[in-house]
Design an enzyme around this catalytic site. Structure first.
Site, mmCIF file in Angstrom:
data_model
loop_
_atom_site.group_PDB
_atom_site.id
_atom_site.type_symbol
_atom_site.label_atom_id
_atom_site.label_comp_id
_atom_site.label_asym_id
_atom_site.label_seq_id
_atom_site.Cartn_x
_atom_site.Cartn_y
_atom_site.Cartn_z
ATOM 1 N N ASN A 159 28.190 12.006 -0.115
ATOM 2 C CA ASN A 159 28.620 11.855 -1.510
ATOM 3 C C ASN A 159 27.527 12.175 -2.532
ATOM 4 O OD1 ASN A 159 30.226 10.529 -3.817
ATOM 5 N ND2 ASN A 159 28.374 9.270 -3.696
ATOM 6 N N VAL A 214 18.161 12.311 0.379
ATOM 7 C CA VAL A 214 18.875 13.168 1.333
ATOM 8 C C VAL A 214 18.289 14.582 1.417
ATOM 9 C CG1 VAL A 214 21.062 11.898 1.150
ATOM 10 C CG2 VAL A 214 20.678 13.910 -0.321
ATOM 11 N N TYR A 267 25.978 24.244 -10.378
ATOM 12 C CA TYR A 267 26.813 23.178 -9.816
ATOM 13 C C TYR A 267 28.020 23.770 -9.085
ATOM 14 C CZ TYR A 267 29.462 18.793 -9.632
ATOM 15 O OH TYR A 267 30.157 17.687 -9.209
ATOM 16 N N ALA A 268 28.687 24.761 -9.726
ATOM 17 C CA ALA A 268 29.860 25.397 -9.111
ATOM 18 C C ALA A 268 29.477 26.064 -7.793
ATOM 19 C CB ALA A 268 30.464 26.415 -10.073
ATOM 20 N N ALA A 269 28.347 26.760 -7.792
ATOM 21 C CA ALA A 269 27.913 27.447 -6.568
ATOM 22 C C ALA A 269 27.659 26.437 -5.451
ATOM 23 C CB ALA A 269 26.647 28.258 -6.849
ATOM 24 N N SER A 270 27.045 25.296 -5.802
ATOM 25 C CA SER A 270 26.733 24.297 -4.767
ATOM 26 C C SER A 270 28.007 23.673 -4.204
ATOM 27 C CB SER A 270 25.808 23.205 -5.334
ATOM 28 O OG SER A 270 26.487 22.373 -6.251
ATOM 29 N N LYS A 271 28.990 23.404 -5.065
ATOM 30 C CA LYS A 271 30.209 22.729 -4.598
ATOM 31 C C LYS A 271 31.126 23.706 -3.855
ATOM 32 C CE LYS A 271 29.178 18.598 -5.917
ATOM 33 N NZ LYS A 271 28.942 17.546 -4.925
HETATM 34 P P1 NAP Z 1 26.581 9.243 -9.917
HETATM 35 O O1 NAP Z 1 27.240 8.083 -10.586
HETATM 36 O O2 NAP Z 1 25.421 9.903 -10.572
HETATM 37 O O3 NAP Z 1 26.191 8.831 -8.427
HETATM 38 C C1 NAP Z 1 25.462 9.703 -7.592
HETATM 39 C C2 NAP Z 1 24.450 8.891 -6.839
HETATM 40 O O4 NAP Z 1 23.744 9.785 -5.944
HETATM 41 C C3 NAP Z 1 23.391 8.263 -7.759
HETATM 42 O O5 NAP Z 1 23.216 6.893 -7.431
HETATM 43 C C4 NAP Z 1 22.142 9.070 -7.440
HETATM 44 O O6 NAP Z 1 20.931 8.336 -7.568
HETATM 45 C C5 NAP Z 1 22.380 9.436 -5.985
HETATM 46 N N1 NAP Z 1 21.518 10.531 -5.569
HETATM 47 C C6 NAP Z 1 21.159 11.623 -6.297
HETATM 48 N N2 NAP Z 1 20.309 12.387 -5.597
HETATM 49 C C7 NAP Z 1 20.113 11.769 -4.412
HETATM 50 C C8 NAP Z 1 19.324 12.057 -3.279
HETATM 51 N N3 NAP Z 1 18.550 13.158 -3.233
HETATM 52 N N4 NAP Z 1 19.344 11.210 -2.215
HETATM 53 C C9 NAP Z 1 20.112 10.087 -2.251
HETATM 54 N N5 NAP Z 1 20.880 9.758 -3.313
HETATM 55 C C10 NAP Z 1 20.874 10.584 -4.381
HETATM 56 O O7 NAP Z 1 27.666 10.423 -9.666
HETATM 57 P P2 NAP Z 1 29.232 10.417 -9.280
HETATM 58 O O8 NAP Z 1 29.971 10.935 -10.449
HETATM 59 O O9 NAP Z 1 29.640 9.153 -8.627
HETATM 60 O O10 NAP Z 1 29.208 11.614 -8.224
HETATM 61 C C11 NAP Z 1 29.219 11.423 -6.825
HETATM 62 C C12 NAP Z 1 29.537 12.753 -6.178
HETATM 63 O O11 NAP Z 1 30.822 13.207 -6.641
HETATM 64 C C13 NAP Z 1 28.553 13.878 -6.527
HETATM 65 O O12 NAP Z 1 28.349 14.688 -5.364
HETATM 66 C C14 NAP Z 1 29.276 14.675 -7.596
HETATM 67 O O13 NAP Z 1 28.859 16.017 -7.637
HETATM 68 C C15 NAP Z 1 30.707 14.541 -7.107
HETATM 69 N N6 NAP Z 1 31.728 14.780 -8.124
HETATM 70 C C16 NAP Z 1 31.760 13.994 -9.235
HETATM 71 C C17 NAP Z 1 32.749 14.243 -10.178
HETATM 72 C C18 NAP Z 1 32.845 13.431 -11.426
HETATM 73 O O14 NAP Z 1 33.586 13.844 -12.339
HETATM 74 N N7 NAP Z 1 32.172 12.308 -11.532
HETATM 75 C C19 NAP Z 1 33.674 15.283 -10.000
HETATM 76 C C20 NAP Z 1 33.597 16.034 -8.843
HETATM 77 C C21 NAP Z 1 32.626 15.776 -7.893
HETATM 78 P P3 NAP Z 1 20.101 8.433 -8.949
HETATM 79 O O15 NAP Z 1 20.954 7.754 -9.970
HETATM 80 O O16 NAP Z 1 18.819 7.752 -8.622
HETATM 81 O O17 NAP Z 1 19.949 9.923 -9.216
#
Ligand code: NAP
Length: 257
Positions: A89, A63, A154-158
């Site tokens: 996402n 992305v 991370y905080a700044a990005s979100k």
């Molecule tokens: P995750 O299990 O790591 O899933 C994120 C997915 O995004 C991974 O499959 C990753 O692929 C993929 N990705 C990373 N960089 C990418 C790119 N440049 N282009 C396309 N895909 C990419 O994380 P998650 O916990 O489900 O998080 C999903 C979202 O929720 C994120 O934006 C995270 O910041 C947000 N979030 C999570 C939490 C939490 O507690 N889990 C809380 C708040 C917000 P790779 O594995 O190959 O890197």
């Protein structure tokens, strides 16, 4: 079948919240475009959807790369003619206090977490504006609202994702496009597991601390966030515009002492 026939693009759908959301959306009748960097994980999500006769296609794309994003959007339009819902996402973690964060790390976090949202939205919006309909769901985090230790980049990005969501909503309301944000607390996914492993000597103790800061006393599960995304993707949320939706076990608004 709350999403019957909707064409829905989910970035980062090979793991965690994106994967859980893809499975739920497909069960609700959506045609899911599973995007991820990781080929194996992305194909696995599609395989699991096909096991219950759901409809899904995998597109490997980064992305943060403009050509990959354009090609992916064009491929979907050529195949399905429209994108009804975009779930931005994909995201990565960023650890450290501001003075510790090196410049490359800062750029990497900003590239995926905010520039990725900007680019995917930019190329999808064009088609949503033409069809005068659409729903965009942007992944922010409860960290946009509260201070948490060691998470400067991370905080700044979100926080930027949340601000962008509100601004986008004003600009595209007249096209009948809704843009809302999800603000999860700590959800147990591979992302959190690796963050805990890399940041703490004792990850189990860290999990206990996180449980205590959420009123739920538990970490969230990916499906908890997927259920909130389902509401935003469906027409049931048609009066929600530019809103943050918290799925955080009470971490932002609660205090038990
Ligand atoms: P995750 O299990 O790591 O899933 C994120 C997915 O995004 C991974 O499959 C990753 O692929 C993929 N990705 C990373 N960089 C990418 C790119 N440049 N282009 C396309 N895909 C990419 O994380 P998650 O916990 O489900 O998080 C999903 C979202 O929720 C994120 O934006 C995270 O910041 C947000 N979030 C999570 C939490 C939490 O507690 N889990 C809380 C708040 C917000 P790779 O594995 O190959 O890197």
């Amino acid at each position: 079948m709350r999403l019957k026939g909707k064409v829905i693009l989910i970035s980062g759908a090979g793991s965690g919240i994106g994967k859980s959301t893809s499975l739920l959306f497909a069960r609700e009748g959506a045609i899911v475009i599973v995007n991820d960097l990781d080929d194996t994980n992305g194909r696995q999500t599609v395989k699991e959807i096909s096991e219950f006769d759901g409809e899904a296609t995998f597109i490997q794309a980064d992305v943060t790369h403009v050509d990959s994003v354009k090609e992916m959007v064009e491929q979907i339009i050529n195949q399905y003619g429209r994108i009804d819902v975009l779930f931005n996402n994909a995201g990565i973690s960023g650890v450290g206090q501001l003075h510790e964060v090196d410049l490359d790390e800062w750029d990497k976090v900003m590239n995926v977490n905010i520039k990725g949202v900007f680019m995917l939205s930019k190329y999808v919006l064009h088609y949503m504006m033409e069809s005068k309909s659409g729903s965009i769901i942007n992944m922010s985090s409860c960290i946009a609202e509260i201070g948490l230790a060691n998470r400067a980049s991370y905080a700044a990005s979100k926080g930027a994702v949340l601000a962008l969501t509100k601004s986008m909503q004003v600009d595209y309301a007249s096209y009948n496009i809704r843009i809302n944000a999800l603000l999860p607390g700590t959800i147990l996914t591979p992302f959190v597991e690796s963050y805990l492993k890399n940041s703490y000597d004792d990850p189990e103790k860290a999990i206990e601390g996180i449980k205590r800061r959420q009123l739920s006393g538990e970490l969230g599960r990916p499906v908890d966030v997927a259920n909130a995304a389902l509401f935003l993707a469906s027409d049931e949320s048609k009066f929600m515009m530019g809103s943050p939706l918290y799925i955080d076990g009470g971490v932002v608004f609660g205090k038990d002492a």
